[in-house]
Motif scaffolding. Structure first.
Motif, short mmCIF file in Angstrom:
data_model
loop_
_atom_site.label_atom_id
_atom_site.label_comp_id
_atom_site.label_asym_id
_atom_site.label_seq_id
_atom_site.Cartn_x
_atom_site.Cartn_y
_atom_site.Cartn_z
N GLU A 50 0.81 -1.22 0.00
CA GLU A 50 0.00 0.00 0.00
C GLU A 50 0.85 1.27 0.00
N ALA A 51 1.85 1.35 0.88
CA ALA A 51 2.61 2.59 1.02
C ALA A 51 3.24 3.04 -0.28
N LYS A 52 3.69 2.09 -1.10
CA LYS A 52 4.35 2.43 -2.35
C LYS A 52 3.38 2.95 -3.41
N GLU A 53 2.08 2.82 -3.12
CA GLU A 53 1.07 3.23 -4.10
C GLU A 53 0.36 4.53 -3.76
N VAL A 54 0.59 5.09 -2.58
CA VAL A 54 -0.13 6.29 -2.16
C VAL A 54 0.82 7.49 -2.16
N THR A 55 0.25 8.68 -2.34
CA THR A 55 1.07 9.89 -2.47
C THR A 55 1.84 10.23 -1.20
N SER A 56 1.29 9.88 -0.03
CA SER A 56 1.99 10.16 1.22
C SER A 56 3.18 9.24 1.45
N ARG A 57 3.26 8.16 0.66
CA ARG A 57 4.30 7.12 0.81
C ARG A 57 4.34 6.57 2.23
N LEU A 58 3.16 6.47 2.84
CA LEU A 58 3.05 6.00 4.22
C LEU A 58 1.75 5.23 4.38
N SER A 59 1.82 4.07 5.02
CA SER A 59 0.62 3.25 5.24
C SER A 59 0.72 2.52 6.57
N GLU A 60 -0.40 2.35 7.24
CA GLU A 60 -0.44 1.71 8.55
C GLU A 60 -1.39 0.52 8.53
N TRP A 61 -0.85 -0.67 8.84
CA TRP A 61 -1.65 -1.88 8.93
C TRP A 61 -1.56 -2.42 10.36
N ARG A 62 -2.68 -2.45 11.03
CA ARG A 62 -2.77 -3.01 12.37
C ARG A 62 -3.58 -4.30 12.34
N TRP A 95 -6.09 -9.68 3.91
CA TRP A 95 -6.81 -10.73 3.19
C TRP A 95 -7.15 -10.34 1.75
N HIS A 96 -6.95 -9.10 1.40
CA HIS A 96 -7.25 -8.66 0.03
C HIS A 96 -5.99 -8.43 -0.79
N ILE A 97 -4.84 -8.89 -0.30
CA ILE A 97 -3.63 -8.85 -1.12
C ILE A 97 -3.89 -9.65 -2.39
N ARG A 98 -3.54 -9.05 -3.53
CA ARG A 98 -3.98 -9.59 -4.81
C ARG A 98 -3.41 -10.96 -5.17
N LYS A 99 -2.11 -11.14 -4.98
CA LYS A 99 -1.48 -12.40 -5.38
C LYS A 99 -0.76 -13.03 -4.19
N LEU A 100 -0.65 -14.34 -4.20
CA LEU A 100 0.10 -15.02 -3.14
C LEU A 100 1.53 -14.51 -3.07
N THR A 101 2.14 -14.26 -4.23
CA THR A 101 3.53 -13.85 -4.26
C THR A 101 3.74 -12.40 -3.82
N ASP A 102 2.64 -11.66 -3.59
CA ASP A 102 2.75 -10.31 -3.03
C ASP A 102 2.86 -10.35 -1.51
N ILE A 123 -4.63 -15.26 -0.06
CA ILE A 123 -4.27 -15.16 1.36
C ILE A 123 -5.49 -15.45 2.24
N PHE A 124 -6.67 -15.04 1.80
CA PHE A 124 -7.87 -15.34 2.57
C PHE A 124 -8.06 -16.84 2.68
N GLU A 125 -7.93 -17.56 1.59
CA GLU A 125 -8.08 -19.02 1.63
C GLU A 125 -7.03 -19.64 2.54
#
Length: 425
Positions: free
Chosen positions: A171-183, A192-199, A219-221
């Motif tokens: 996420e952080a690499k895709e947003v203009t603030s270059r900052l993302s928080e995952w808790r 669980w919504h990461i697009r590919k297993l290899t991501d 990842i959800f599965e």
């Protein structure tokens, strides 16, 4: 019914995972007075060759031309805006040291974990009284590095190392603030919504195929699969992936990623196809000697020798890879003989372009391994000689003491002794 973890009793830290955007390319832009985000620049090893490898590219090179790490020089479009820079590894290491100094203003050494030359983890849990909230600290670091060094950094924030890394990469690499928080509270909506297993951190192409073979494609599965089933198919790593799919990681920075068993490896892409196998042997011996010296400097032995040879892209076959179990050793003489034996046994009279060597089964040296075909006095003499060579080269450089073969056609040791990290200094 969806299974969700109870996070009330799991430990929480305030972890930052920070990445310098397109580090090598950005550093080259700054040295030229350019903005890394608005410039077209690539760092290429052997830029004089059309086959030169792209080591780094600015964001615009990736966005506009699709050029990224691993591309070749011949793939570059003919555009006057593009700047081609040879690598300067010593310069990058100097910039890296300056960035490290900035990080250590905000955390002590024990809360600082370098992950690569351009990526680190910081545990700022104990830094709030001095510098504010986690997001405030992240923004202060971003601004300090930008103002002092002209470099842009991206930051992921999480309750643990895993979540911070996933926040950075996804996420952080895709947003203009270059900052993302995952808790932990964001696991269902984000992780669980990461697009590919290899991501997902820790899942490569091979592991993704193994997961898909047992019916897991997301990842959800993965998070909803019984851990006992994962262990049955994948071993202990299956259980670890199950908990990671729920965002759980109990690693601490001051104890993380200390492998029980290390390996030592070296890879060399030759500047041309080597048609003479005797030239290949010279390079293999030079590489083996350098790696054996590393073993001795760490006071360890290897008991597993691995040789990987890739043939020219024009060859009808790819090459070969083979490993051999050996008696524990760190002897240059012994390891060179073993690698030469492996090469001649499997070589198929094709031109060679890539040589990779690795030593596994690393363990602390417990004594001198005697040889039934060599007297103890001779064995001791050889070890003393090799350690003396190590000391001389460490003090005066590789060229102060070398084999005559390093002066012959095909040898690369002298040239590469001036390199840093395998590239021009």
């Amino acid at each position: 019914m969806v299974h969700v973890m109870d996070y009330r009793y799991v430990p929480r830290r305030d972890i930052l995972c920070i990445d310098v955007k397109s580090f090598f390319a950005s550093a080259e832009c700054v040295s030229r007075g350019l903005n890394p985000l608005t410039s077209f620049l690539v760092v290429i090893s052997r830029p004089e060759s059309d086959g030169g490898l792209v080591l780094a590219a600015t964001p615009l090179m990736k966005e506009v031309f699709g050029i990224q790490t691993g591309s070749r020089k011949f793939e570059l479009p003919n555009d006057p805006r593009i700047i081609i820079a040879p690598p300067r590894m010593k310069y990058y290491l100097d910039i890296n040291a300056q960035i490290r100094t900035i990080f250590l203003r905000y955390v002590p050494e024990e809360d600082f974990l370098p992950y690569s030359i351009d990526e680190v983890f910081l545990d700022v849990t104990s830094s709030h009284r001095l510098f504010g909230s986690t997001i405030q600290i992240a923004k202060q670091i971003q601004m300090a590095i930008l103002n002092e060094l002209g470099l842009y950094v991206t930051c992921g924030i999480g309750d643990n190392l895993l979540l911070a890394k996933l926040a950075l990469d996804n996420e952080a690499k895709e947003v203009t603030s270059r900052l993302s928080e995952w808790r932990y509270e964001n696991v269902q909506e984000k992780l669980w919504h990461i697009r590919k297993l290899t991501d997902f951190w820790g899942i490569g192409e091979r592991m993704a195929r193994r997961l898909q073979n047992i019916g897991i494609s997301s990842i959800f599965e993965l998070s909803q699969t019984e851990p006992t089933l994962l262990k049955m198919h994948l071993g202990v790593i299956g259980q670890q992936l199950y908990y990671h799919a729920h965002g759980l990681d109990y690693s601490r920075i001051n104890e993380a990623y200390q492998p029980i068993e290390k390996s030592f490896g070296k890879n060399q892409i030759l500047e041309r196809d080597y048609h003479d196998p005797n030239e290949v042997i010279i390079v293999i011996k030079e590489m083996a000697e350098e790696m054996a010296s590393r073993l001795r400097n760490h006071f360890v032995d290897t008991n597993k020798v691995f040789l990987n040879i890739s043939y020219s892209k024009y060859s009808p076959i790819r090459g070969f890879k083979h490993q051999m179990k050996v008696e524990p050793t760190n002897s240059s003489k012994t390891l060179k003989e073993i690698l030469e034996m492996i090469f001649w046994e499997y070589y198929q009279n094709e031109p060679v372009r890539v040589i990779a060597i690795s030593f596994g089964g690393i363990a602390l040296k417990r004594g001198l391994q005697l040889n039934l075909f060599e007297s103890p006095a001779k064995t001791i003499q050889v070890e003393r000689l090799e350690r003396t060579i190590d000391k001389i080269r460490k003090r005066y450089g590789y060229k102060s003491l070398m084999h005559a073969s390093s002066l012959t056609n095909g040898a690369t040791g002298i040239k590469r002794s001036t390199y840093v990290g395998g590239h021009q200094g």
